[in-house]
Design a protein around this motif. Structure first.
Motif, PDB file in Angstrom:
ATOM      1  N   PHE A  71       0.801  -1.216   0.000  1.00 47.93           N
ATOM      2  CA  PHE A  71       0.000   0.000   0.000  1.00 47.93           C
ATOM      3  C   PHE A  71       0.841   1.278   0.000  1.00 47.93           C
ATOM      4  CE2 PHE A  71       0.810   0.919   4.194  1.00 47.93           C
ATOM      5  CZ  PHE A  71       0.024   1.933   4.692  1.00 47.93           C
ATOM      6  N   PRO A  74       0.945   4.300  -4.575  1.00 53.62           N
ATOM      7  CA  PRO A  74      -0.161   5.269  -4.525  1.00 53.62           C
ATOM      8  C   PRO A  74      -1.441   4.747  -5.154  1.00 53.62           C
ATOM      9  CG  PRO A  74       1.828   6.288  -5.450  1.00 53.62           C
ATOM     10  CD  PRO A  74       2.128   4.840  -5.251  1.00 53.62           C
ATOM     11  N   ALA A  77      -3.182   3.068  -2.434  1.00 56.13           N
ATOM     12  CA  ALA A  77      -3.662   4.043  -1.471  1.00 56.13           C
ATOM     13  C   ALA A  77      -4.975   4.634  -1.971  1.00 56.13           C
ATOM     14  CB  ALA A  77      -2.622   5.130  -1.256  1.00 56.13           C
ATOM     15  N   ALA A  78      -4.999   4.982  -3.251  1.00 56.42           N
ATOM     16  CA  ALA A  78      -6.211   5.574  -3.822  1.00 56.42           C
ATOM     17  C   ALA A  78      -7.344   4.556  -3.810  1.00 56.42           C
ATOM     18  CB  ALA A  78      -5.937   6.051  -5.243  1.00 56.42           C
ATOM     19  N   GLU A  81      -8.831   4.121  -0.431  1.00 52.80           N
ATOM     20  CA  GLU A  81      -9.695   5.248  -0.096  1.00 52.80           C
ATOM     21  C   GLU A  81     -11.129   4.977  -0.547  1.00 52.80           C
ATOM     22  OE1 GLU A  81      -8.883   8.853  -2.122  1.00 52.80           O
ATOM     23  OE2 GLU A  81      -9.526  10.104  -0.439  1.00 52.80           O
ATOM     24  N   GLU A  84     -12.787   2.438   1.586  1.00 52.44           N
ATOM     25  CA  GLU A  84     -13.229   3.061   2.834  1.00 52.44           C
ATOM     26  C   GLU A  84     -14.542   3.793   2.682  1.00 52.44           C
ATOM     27  OE1 GLU A  84     -11.816   4.887   6.119  1.00 52.44           O
ATOM     28  OE2 GLU A  84      -9.902   5.225   5.067  1.00 52.44           O
ATOM     29  N   ARG A  85     -14.665   4.544   1.610  1.00 51.63           N
ATOM     30  CA  ARG A  85     -15.899   5.299   1.394  1.00 51.63           C
ATOM     31  C   ARG A  85     -17.103   4.370   1.353  1.00 51.63           C
ATOM     32  NH1 ARG A  85     -13.146   7.756   2.973  1.00 51.63           N
ATOM     33  NH2 ARG A  85     -11.941   9.555   2.285  1.00 51.63           N
ATOM     34  N   GLU A  88     -17.705   2.933   4.817  1.00 48.99           N
ATOM     35  CA  GLU A  88     -18.216   3.947   5.735  1.00 48.99           C
ATOM     36  C   GLU A  88     -19.704   4.187   5.500  1.00 48.99           C
ATOM     37  OE1 GLU A  88     -16.231   7.675   5.280  1.00 48.99           O
ATOM     38  OE2 GLU A  88     -17.492   8.643   6.793  1.00 48.99           O
TER      39      GLU A  88
ATOM     40  N   PHE B  71      -4.034   9.950   4.259  1.00 45.89           N
ATOM     41  CA  PHE B  71      -3.052   8.905   4.064  1.00 45.89           C
ATOM     42  C   PHE B  71      -2.658   8.716   2.600  1.00 45.89           C
ATOM     43  CE2 PHE B  71      -5.931   6.064   2.374  1.00 45.89           C
ATOM     44  CZ  PHE B  71      -5.446   4.787   2.239  1.00 45.89           C
ATOM     45  N   LYS B  72      -3.153   9.611   1.757  1.00 47.92           N
ATOM     46  CA  LYS B  72      -2.605   9.585   0.394  1.00 47.92           C
ATOM     47  C   LYS B  72      -1.228  10.231   0.392  1.00 47.92           C
ATOM     48  CE  LYS B  72      -6.180  11.016  -2.030  1.00 47.92           C
ATOM     49  NZ  LYS B  72      -7.072  11.288  -3.179  1.00 47.92           N
ATOM     50  N   ASP B  98      -9.399   6.625   7.315  1.00 48.39           N
ATOM     51  CA  ASP B  98      -8.775   7.840   6.812  1.00 48.39           C
ATOM     52  C   ASP B  98      -9.833   8.936   6.843  1.00 48.39           C
ATOM     53  OD1 ASP B  98      -7.305   9.785   5.528  1.00 48.39           O
ATOM     54  OD2 ASP B  98      -7.774   9.036   3.531  1.00 48.39           O
ATOM     55  N   ALA B 100      -9.506  11.863   5.886  1.00 55.37           N
ATOM     56  CA  ALA B 100      -9.387  12.689   4.687  1.00 55.37           C
ATOM     57  C   ALA B 100      -9.677  14.152   4.973  1.00 55.37           C
ATOM     58  CB  ALA B 100     -10.278  12.142   3.571  1.00 55.37           C
ATOM     59  N   ARG B 105     -15.982  13.230   9.381  1.00 54.25           N
ATOM     60  CA  ARG B 105     -15.550  11.858   9.241  1.00 54.25           C
ATOM     61  C   ARG B 105     -14.707  11.422  10.436  1.00 54.25           C
ATOM     62  NH1 ARG B 105     -15.764  10.905   3.390  1.00 54.25           N
ATOM     63  NH2 ARG B 105     -14.194  12.489   3.098  1.00 54.25           N
TER      64      ARG B 105
END
Lengths: 347, 347
Positions: A71, A74, A77-78, A81, A84-85, A88, B71-72, B98, B100, B105
DNA sequence: GTGTATAATTAAATCGGTCTAATTGGAGGA
DNA sequence: TCCTCCAATTAGACCGATTTAATTATACAC
């Protein structure tokens, strides 16, 4: 400081523990005024819902495991993200492990996730992962989705980029632009994206009737340093290459920096194409041509597939490939007309 | 597929559930041969330890919450990696979010972690976080450690870089090299590292008796794109600056790319210094001067501090600053002797 | 006024380990 | 043989919420 539990709320609101539980989950069984009273009492007392207790009873932790292979890249990492969204949104939590390309760590991570009783797992398998390594997931009956990398001869849900096709496109374009001596730079071998990109590469070369030189691929860590470290080797090939398809944009960045250090200008003396289309790729000098496959698409698609499994989808495993589109930018230049234009430092 | 539990193992091994539990945890109460028999039965049956059940009874989930602000940013990615290593060593799991840079959040993440009953929390607070926002953590009695960013007037464990000192060093060196028109580029204001770096910047300028121009700092997202986006604004200043201290290496990369695009060569026409010393910084063209503060140090230090708290350390909050060392590289050049050497595009 | 249907509430079993207090078994001493 | 002591094992309460089946309260019809 003592933890407030349902019983305290019940006492405060003058109802039973059952009523409190039901009320807080918004059950229609409880009369509105009662529910309101309970909610207020909970608020008042500073109640914190205990998911652990609920999980034990429910056999659902509302937790998803994410096992990354690398990770620091990048792209991942993206991707994470967007995972996560999605998580969440559904009020779930993410148990995260980066296996850092270590099989041992990956297997420990899987064990950990199982012990924690995650509802499902998103996994990017490390190199050398075999079907046997993942058999435990099937045995445990935990839904899981592979992303970015798949395991040959292992039937499982998968979401990743269209790597064969992407590499094929890029190399075809290079050939159209007059390149004949092309190399593939960087990446971890024994992973499906690497194999597939190499496959697409070969296919394009063979179709054009171009012979591959003895050394035509160079493996490396997927990073700027990895790309930079391969420049010398590439330039030492008998008849110097004029173009490189890099495993990733980060590798391409490193490779371009290395070329410049040798006085070779990428985008003029040497064509470079990467994979991923990172946000900075278009800002580079020269702007980096690349195969775009939005990490957010991969992430959210994988997560949604997993969620569907959690919701009871029992269909056969699905394999989803997300299109890779060649973004043509300055780094993908035509071959130089008169000679290679490259002055080799060691000559 | 049915889950194996202690009772099954007990039956198989011909002992009681208590014995199985004790044996599997390696209690000295159980005779060696018995323990061995139990372990074999467990193995045989494919038993998977249920941490959720154990957690309910133990009031310990062996889970740590990690709340990142961004964390990016590769610095945080590297930091998270070392956090993971420390956590993994102790056979704990990481619940990851994250935020962000979103306060909402972040607060939701904190709530989630509390509900999951994490044993402790590592938090990098987003901008605009106030002591009130974190009061809930103290109330809940969950040990936590802030990293990278602290909250003014909020007494809590903290580990981060020596930002004031780092920026001060960098700017002093720039001044020694003849620079007078220096700007600070990038970063999220309202975060402690930004404020501290700006503070060190100002201090060095003031000590040298240099007046700050009207616009001397420029905020941006912490990314390559963020740095690139500020180049035009910087170049529009009345008397063109000759040096920039950038909030991070990523910002510096973007800034350098932007300068080059305008025909200005960083490391010759313009001095640039970053923060973080990413692995690729020394590979850049020109190699990027930067303030090094190893993310792995921050990560492992923060994690260990948290672990000590979990182990019962009740001492007063500690603040640990990790030294930032100026790594001098080509991008930190002296000011040009005759005139700025810069041809402004808009002239 | 009584019976019944319906709404609201609650008792109590349950999830799967943990751990203390209690029990059992066997060795050794008198 | 009986007693003591210690090691090994086990019964069972417990963690905190969930949920079904049972109970109580209310409304309505006849």
């Amino acid at each position: 400081m003592k933890k407030v539990k349902l019983n305290e709320i019940a006492r405060a609101a003058g109802v039973s523990r059952s009523t409190v539980s039901l009320a807080l989950r918004g059950s229609p069984l409880i009369a509105k005024p009662t529910a309101e009273r309970v909610r207020e009492a909970a608020q008042q007392l500073g109640y914190v819902y205990n998911r652990t207790a609920a999980a034990l009873r429910n056999r659902k932790t509302h937790t998803i495991g994410l096992v990354e292979a690398n990770f620091k890249n990048p792209f991942f990492a993206a991707m994470s993200e967007s995972v996560e969204r999605e998580i969440e949104l559904r009020d779930k939590a993410l148990l995260f492990v980066d296996s850092a390309e270590s099989l041992e760590r990956q297997q420990k991570a899987i064990q950990l996730m199982l012990e924690h009783g995650v509802d499902g797992i998103l996994l990017c398998p490390v190199k050398h992962t075999t079907p046997e390594h993942l058999e435990i997931l099937k045995k445990a009956g935990v839904p899981f989705v592979l992303f970015s990398r798949y395991i040959p001869r292992f039937d499982a849900d998968y979401v990743g980029a269209a790597n064969v096709e992407g590499a094929y496109q890029a190399v075809r374009r290079m050939i159209q632009l007059g390149h004949r001596k092309i190399v593939f730079v960087g990446g971890e071998p024994f992973t499906s994206p690497w194999l597939d990109r190499v496959k697409g590469f070969k296919k394009a070369m063979q179709e054009a009737g171009i012979e591959l030189s003895t050394h035509w691929y160079f493996c490396s860590e997927v990073s700027v340093a990895g790309g930079a470290s391969k420049v010398d080797e590439v330039l030492q090939i008998q008849s110097t290459p004029t173009a490189a398809l890099c495993y990733s944009d980060t590798v391409a960045f490193g490779f371009m920096l290395g070329l410049e250090r040798r006085g070779i200008r990428p985008g003029r003396d040497f064509a470079v194409v990467g994979f991923d289309d990172l946000p900075e790729s278009k800002l580079w000098r020269p702007p980096l041509a690349t195969l775009a496959c939005p990490p957010s698409r991969v992430g959210s698609m994988a997560t949604r597939m997993l969620i569907e499994r959690l919701d009871g989808d029992e269909g056969p495993p699905r394999r989803v490939e997300i299109q890779s589109i060649l973004v043509h930018r300055e780094s993908l230049c035509p071959v130089m007309e008169h000679g290679s234009g490259i002055t080799r430092i060691d000559e």
